[in-house]
Design a protein around this motif. Structure first.
Motif, PDB file in Angstrom:
ATOM      1  N   LEU A 162       0.834  -1.209   0.000  1.00  0.00           N
ATOM      2  CA  LEU A 162       0.000   0.000   0.000  1.00  0.00           C
ATOM      3  C   LEU A 162       0.865   1.253   0.000  1.00  0.00           C
ATOM      4  O   LEU A 162       0.577   2.223  -0.718  1.00  0.00           O
ATOM      5  N   ARG A 163       1.925   1.222   0.787  1.00  0.00           N
ATOM      6  CA  ARG A 163       2.830   2.380   0.802  1.00  0.00           C
ATOM      7  C   ARG A 163       3.502   2.560  -0.557  1.00  0.00           C
ATOM      8  O   ARG A 163       3.640   3.691  -1.048  1.00  0.00           O
ATOM      9  N   ALA A 164       3.912   1.470  -1.150  1.00  0.00           N
ATOM     10  CA  ALA A 164       4.554   1.553  -2.465  1.00  0.00           C
ATOM     11  C   ALA A 164       3.573   2.037  -3.527  1.00  0.00           C
ATOM     12  O   ALA A 164       3.978   2.586  -4.556  1.00  0.00           O
ATOM     13  N   ASP A 165       2.275   1.834  -3.262  1.00  0.00           N
ATOM     14  CA  ASP A 165       1.244   2.254  -4.204  1.00  0.00           C
ATOM     15  C   ASP A 165       0.770   3.679  -3.931  1.00  0.00           C
ATOM     16  O   ASP A 165      -0.186   4.149  -4.538  1.00  0.00           O
ATOM     17  N   GLY A 166       1.429   4.350  -2.961  1.00  0.00           N
ATOM     18  CA  GLY A 166       1.159   5.761  -2.759  1.00  0.00           C
ATOM     19  C   GLY A 166       0.365   6.127  -1.529  1.00  0.00           C
ATOM     20  O   GLY A 166       0.102   7.311  -1.288  1.00  0.00           O
TER      21      GLY A 166
END
Length: 356
Positions: A162-166
């Motif tokens: 989720l963090r990598a997806d923004g």
């Protein structure tokens, strides 16, 4: 067997895949038909599951054991563990065919390896079954269910995705489809519910799905449709090959991260997911929490230390995603490179051939 070409023979496949040993057992008295695969022991003894499943034939059982054993090698290496990879499968219906005598026969089969293969429960077997196997073989991992730790690692892996997806990594309001609510899947549902995720579940056992859904406030869908259900995260937590030629066009998620092994039916599906804009957390990275817990057990460490190590699964998933984006390769390739680099270093120290 499904392989073709020069590596279609059993020995050709073992050589091409870098497998150390494959053993077959048939015990006429108990009806045992089983396979043990030792893929690689460069880093330490091969730890792997005992899976009992009514495979359609012996070739399907061998295929599953080979894939799972190699995945375990990569999982242990990528997680920084001093363990190798192996697996065992017992052909049969665990409800109808499992007996104490059959399990003990499989234990005697495992014992012939003299500790090179350390078994743990998997699909179709339980901790109680491992204790029966442990009457004949040692060591076995039978003193603590690794499923909650696998689920915790998956939770942290989802957060990393989720963090990598923004996003900020919060799971509040995030729709997660959990495919399979057995030991790992139900534990994951509980963790996600505590984080206020929106939950959709499916299982081949309708009663089990209904029970988990009622307990955690989830919605139940048919197992045949969950892969195509619109969601933020698809979390496969049952058998493998969830992403295949048939399911790939219908996927309606932006992230795939779950507790199942061998989520991709074929290596090329990693690139296909990337082309679809779906972020995939490689299964052998994101579901390594249970294996970390088992190594902690073997080392005699306490639960708190194991939990702290398992929570680092998210950091490893984030590292893999960053490496994939930096180099323009798939997350699967990035995770394999990470694992193989550690194996090469260990093999060079031993003067052995690196794993393939």
């Amino acid at each position: 067997m499904t392989a073709s070409g020069p590596d279609a023979t059993v020995f050709g496949r073992l050589s091409a895949g870098g497998f150390e040993q494959v053993l077959f057992s048939h015990d006429a008295r108990t009806g045992l038909r089983s396979v043990i695969v030792v893929h690689d022991t460069t880093l330490g003894p091969a730890l792997g599951g005992v899976r009992m499943h009514p495979y359609r034939d012996e070739d399907a059982a061998l295929d599953d054991a080979l894939r799972l054993a190699r995945a375990m090698t990569l999982k242990a290496s990528a997680a920084g563990l001093d363990l190798g990879g192996g697996w065992s499968v017992v052909i049969g219906d665990p409800v109808r065919d499992k007996t104490e005598e059959l399990l003990r026969a499989h234990g005697r089969f495992i014992a012939t390896l003299g500790g090179r293969f350390i078994p743990v429960n998997d699909v179709g077997t339980t901790q109680a079954d491992l204790r029966v196997i442990g009457r004949e073989a040692s060591p076995v991992c039978d003193s603590g269910d690794p499923s909650p730790m696998t689920a915790l690692g998956v939770l942290e892996g989802i957060r990393a995705c989720l963090r990598a997806d923004g996003s900020d990594g919060s799971l509040a309001g995030v729709r997660v489809c959990v495919q399979g609510v057995g030991n790992v899947g139900s534990a994951l549902v509980g963790l996600l519910a505590a984080e206020s995720a929106e939950l959709v579940v499916a299982d081949i056992d309708p009663a089990r799905a209904a029970c988990v859904a009622e307990r955690f406030g989830a919605r139940v869908v048919d197992p045949s449709t969950i892969a195509g259900t619109t969601c933020d995260v698809l979390a496969p937590c049952a058998m493998g090959a969830v992403v295949n030629d048939a399911t790939l066009p219908g996927l309606r998620c932006r992230i795939i991260a779950g507790g199942a092994n061998n989520v991709l039916a074929a290596p090329e599906h990693a690139a296909a997911l990337t082309a679809r804009g779906i972020l995939y957390a490689p299964d052998f990275c994101v579901n390594a929490g249970g294996l970390v817990f088992l190594e902690e057990q073997i080392l005699g460490h306490d639960y708190t230390q194991a939990e702290q190590r398992v929570q680092q699964v998210g950091a490893r998933v984030a590292e893999v995603i960053a490496q994939a984006r930096r180099t323009g390769i798939t997350t699967t390739d990035a995770a394999v490179e990470l694992a193989q680099a550690r194996l090469r270093t260990a093999a060079e120290r031993k003067g052995a051939s690196p794993v393939r």
